[in-house]
Design a protein around this motif. Structure first.
Motif, short mmCIF file in Angstrom:
data_model
loop_
_atom_site.label_atom_id
_atom_site.label_comp_id
_atom_site.label_asym_id
_atom_site.label_seq_id
_atom_site.Cartn_x
_atom_site.Cartn_y
_atom_site.Cartn_z
N PRO A 58 10.93 -32.42 88.18
CA PRO A 58 11.21 -31.01 89.00
C PRO A 58 10.26 -30.11 89.43
CG PRO A 58 11.54 -30.75 86.70
CD PRO A 58 11.05 -32.33 86.82
N GLY A 59 10.67 -29.04 90.23
CA GLY A 59 9.78 -28.24 90.69
C GLY A 59 10.42 -26.96 91.64
N PRO A 60 9.68 -26.42 91.96
CA PRO A 60 10.35 -25.14 93.07
C PRO A 60 10.90 -25.86 94.26
CG PRO A 60 7.95 -24.90 93.11
CD PRO A 60 8.42 -26.03 91.97
N LEU A 61 12.02 -25.20 94.87
CA LEU A 61 12.23 -25.94 96.27
C LEU A 61 11.38 -25.70 97.29
CD1 LEU A 61 14.77 -27.03 97.76
CD2 LEU A 61 15.41 -24.86 98.17
N LYS A 83 2.96 -19.80 85.59
CA LYS A 83 4.39 -19.47 85.48
C LYS A 83 5.48 -20.48 85.77
CE LYS A 83 3.32 -14.55 86.73
NZ LYS A 83 3.27 -13.51 87.54
N LEU A 84 5.18 -21.34 86.57
CA LEU A 84 5.78 -22.58 87.26
C LEU A 84 5.93 -23.41 85.97
CD1 LEU A 84 4.35 -23.12 90.60
CD2 LEU A 84 6.76 -22.33 90.27
N ALA A 85 4.92 -23.54 85.09
CA ALA A 85 5.04 -24.45 84.07
C ALA A 85 6.15 -24.03 83.16
CB ALA A 85 3.59 -24.76 83.34
N GLN A 86 6.13 -22.63 82.73
CA GLN A 86 6.97 -22.06 81.98
C GLN A 86 8.51 -22.41 82.43
OE1 GLN A 86 5.94 -17.92 81.71
NE2 GLN A 86 3.97 -18.35 80.62
N LYS A 87 8.63 -22.47 83.66
CA LYS A 87 10.12 -22.58 84.34
C LYS A 87 10.60 -23.97 84.46
CE LYS A 87 13.01 -21.04 88.25
NZ LYS A 87 12.91 -20.35 89.52
N PHE A 92 5.62 -30.91 86.59
CA PHE A 92 6.41 -30.51 87.49
C PHE A 92 5.71 -30.92 88.80
CE2 PHE A 92 3.61 -26.74 86.89
CZ PHE A 92 3.50 -26.40 87.99
N SER A 93 6.27 -30.97 89.90
CA SER A 93 5.95 -31.31 91.14
C SER A 93 6.08 -30.15 92.18
CB SER A 93 6.54 -32.54 91.64
OG SER A 93 8.15 -32.01 91.69
N MET A 94 5.00 -30.40 93.30
CA MET A 94 5.33 -29.34 94.28
C MET A 94 4.62 -30.12 95.73
SD MET A 94 2.99 -26.06 92.45
CE MET A 94 3.43 -24.98 93.87
N GLN A 95 5.01 -29.41 96.73
CA GLN A 95 4.70 -30.18 98.00
C GLN A 95 3.86 -29.21 98.87
OE1 GLN A 95 7.73 -30.74 101.05
NE2 GLN A 95 7.50 -32.85 100.74
N PHE A 96 2.70 -29.72 99.49
CA PHE A 96 2.15 -29.02 100.29
C PHE A 96 2.05 -29.84 101.76
CE2 PHE A 96 0.70 -27.66 96.04
CZ PHE A 96 0.76 -26.26 96.20
N GLY A 97 2.54 -29.21 102.78
CA GLY A 97 2.65 -29.94 104.11
C GLY A 97 3.58 -31.19 103.86
N GLY A 98 2.73 -32.36 103.80
CA GLY A 98 3.66 -33.41 103.86
C GLY A 98 3.46 -34.26 102.50
N ASN A 105 0.14 -30.22 82.67
CA ASN A 105 -0.41 -29.07 82.23
C ASN A 105 -0.62 -29.21 80.54
OD1 ASN A 105 0.02 -26.58 83.79
ND2 ASN A 105 1.57 -27.83 84.14
N GLY A 106 -1.53 -28.82 79.94
CA GLY A 106 -1.78 -29.14 78.51
C GLY A 106 -2.82 -30.05 78.22
N LEU A 107 -3.68 -30.04 77.14
CA LEU A 107 -4.76 -31.22 77.08
C LEU A 107 -4.10 -32.50 76.56
CD1 LEU A 107 -7.42 -32.04 76.46
CD2 LEU A 107 -7.54 -31.08 74.19
N PRO A 108 -3.12 -32.55 75.49
CA PRO A 108 -2.52 -33.85 75.25
C PRO A 108 -1.85 -34.74 76.75
CG PRO A 108 -1.68 -31.95 73.98
CD PRO A 108 -2.42 -31.25 74.96
N LEU A 109 -1.18 -33.99 77.42
CA LEU A 109 -0.68 -34.75 78.39
C LEU A 109 -1.71 -35.06 79.46
CD1 LEU A 109 2.66 -32.63 79.42
CD2 LEU A 109 2.49 -34.93 78.30
N VAL A 110 -2.71 -34.15 79.53
CA VAL A 110 -3.83 -34.64 80.60
C VAL A 110 -4.52 -35.77 79.86
CG1 VAL A 110 -6.06 -33.80 81.45
CG2 VAL A 110 -4.03 -32.56 81.42
N LYS A 111 -4.87 -35.88 78.84
CA LYS A 111 -5.44 -36.77 78.17
C LYS A 111 -4.56 -38.15 78.08
CE LYS A 111 -7.78 -37.86 73.55
NZ LYS A 111 -8.14 -37.32 72.33
N GLU A 112 -3.22 -38.09 77.91
CA GLU A 112 -2.55 -39.24 78.31
C GLU A 112 -2.65 -39.89 79.44
OE1 GLU A 112 0.53 -42.04 77.30
OE2 GLU A 112 -0.63 -40.81 75.83
N ALA A 113 -2.59 -39.00 80.57
CA ALA A 113 -2.57 -39.34 81.81
C ALA A 113 -3.95 -40.17 82.37
CB ALA A 113 -2.32 -38.36 82.76
#
Length: 360
Positions: A58-61, A83-87, A92-98, A105-113
């Motif tokens: 999910p992410g902002p429209l 702030k977006l991570a809290q929501k 979460f995902s975002m789009q810039f241009g196309g 976010n967070g060390l455990p998830l970054v390490k997992e990826a």
């Protein structure tokens, strides 16, 4: 038999009256209404194109044409992302241009990826600005087998020149003395240590890649450090983000983003000059630094095809670029925290004194 006949204009078909009718209809539509219709059509087409992919976080429209660009504060993007991570959660995902971007976010998830599933995320994303500058060569912007070969060679060569060994520690201690002399020249007056620290850190990587260090008063090298600092700032600025979102348009528009390309050409020219000097006196029996080691690798008969001059130049710049900015920024943050928390600074001075006494 007499009858009426019409001289039809040359090149026209029997649909000529119909074309005249359509033209009359279009001419009857008011221009504002026509423009409004076209704008709505573009917005609908853009919305359809920007639909969030299935099973995407999910992410902002995203807004039409801009995506989520306005959701970030260009001066404090990390605060906006928090702030977006809290929501929306830590992924979460975002789009810039196309371009869609997934933010973790967070060390455990970054390490997992990046560690546990490193093979799935090993390739580099293609950002238009960095692709325009770096191409697909070197250590930072390459992918696949070429990246693995360049990375393996760089790590083994850096270890041969002291990375993780006592000899590198001795180089750091020697450079620290030069840095202390540069600070003492300020005679206790307030000053910004930004470029003194940059120079010191850069000299460590320069001694490995170029085989030499640069004096703190070397005007040409100081200019180079300023170019690196400005280029990194512009790449992360709103101008850099707009370029990545709309490269086909921004490439031809004036603005601060154009300085990135000019700066990079000067940095590349500086490193290329050093490479040419190495090539002029190169001897396979005497490996002085990273450039010499790369020339030796290129001279081998069974060396992989990815070892060529463009990759050598880009890999050298990557080491110089990354080795200068990342460590110096970390040290400046450390100084800032010690200034804000003097009690921590006091404990560090005590620990440093004890360490020095034990070494004696």
């Amino acid at each position: 038999m007499r009858g009426k006949w019409y001289a039809q204009p040359r090149g026209m078909t029997g649909d000529y009256p119909r074309a005249q009718g359509l033209s009359a209809v279009w001419g009857a539509i008011p221009l504002p209404a026509l423009l409004s219709f076209l704008v709505m059509l573009l917005i609908i087409a853009d919305y359809w194109k920007r639909r969030r992919p299935k099973a995407f976080p999910p992410g902002p429209l995203p807004l039409p044409f801009l995506g989520n660009m306005l959701h970030l504060d260009p001066k404090k993007p990390h605060i906006a992302l928090q702030k977006l991570a809290q929501k929306y959660g830590k992924i979460f995902s975002m789009q810039f241009g196309g371009m869609w971007i997934v933010i973790v976010n967070g060390l455990p998830l970054v390490k997992e990826a990046l560690v546990h599933q490193g093979e799935n995320f090993v390739d580099r994303p293609r950002f238009p600005l960095t692709s325009e500058i770096f191409g697909t060569f070197g250590l930072v912007n390459s992918s696949g087998d070429s990246w693995k070969q360049q990375r393996r060679f760089a790590l083994s060569t850096l270890r041969n020149f002291g990375l993780g060994k006592r000899s590198l520690e001795e180089r750091i201690q020697a450079e620290t003395r030069y840095l202390m002399e540069a600070i003492e020249e300020e005679k206790g007056q307030p000053f910004n240590p930004h470029f003194q620290i940059n120079n010191a850190v850069s000299n460590i990587i320069c001694s490995i890649t170029f085989g030499d260090r640069f004096d703190y008063h070397d005007s040409r090298f100081q200019k180079l450090l300023h170019l690196i600092d400005e280029t990194i700032y512009l790449q992360g600025s709103i101008w850099g983000q707009v370029y990545n979102s709309f490269p086909a348009v921004m490439k031809y528009l004036p603005g601060p983003h154009q300085k990135v390309f000019k700066n990079w050409e000067q940095i590349k020219s500086f490193v290329k000059e050093i490479v040419e000097k190495h090539k002029a006196v190169w001897s396979p029996s005497q490996t002085r630094d990273f450039i010499d080691a790369y020339l030796n690798e290129m001279a081998k008969e069974d060396t992989p095809a990815s070892f060529h001059e463009e990759n050598m130049l880009q890999s050298t710049m990557d080491l110089f670029f990354a080795g200068t900015e990342t460590t110096s920024t970390t040290l400046r943050w450390a100084l800032l925290y010690m200034a804000i928390y003097p009690e921590v600074q006091g404990r560090m001075i005590i620990v440093g004194s004890l360490t020095f006494t034990m070494q004696l």
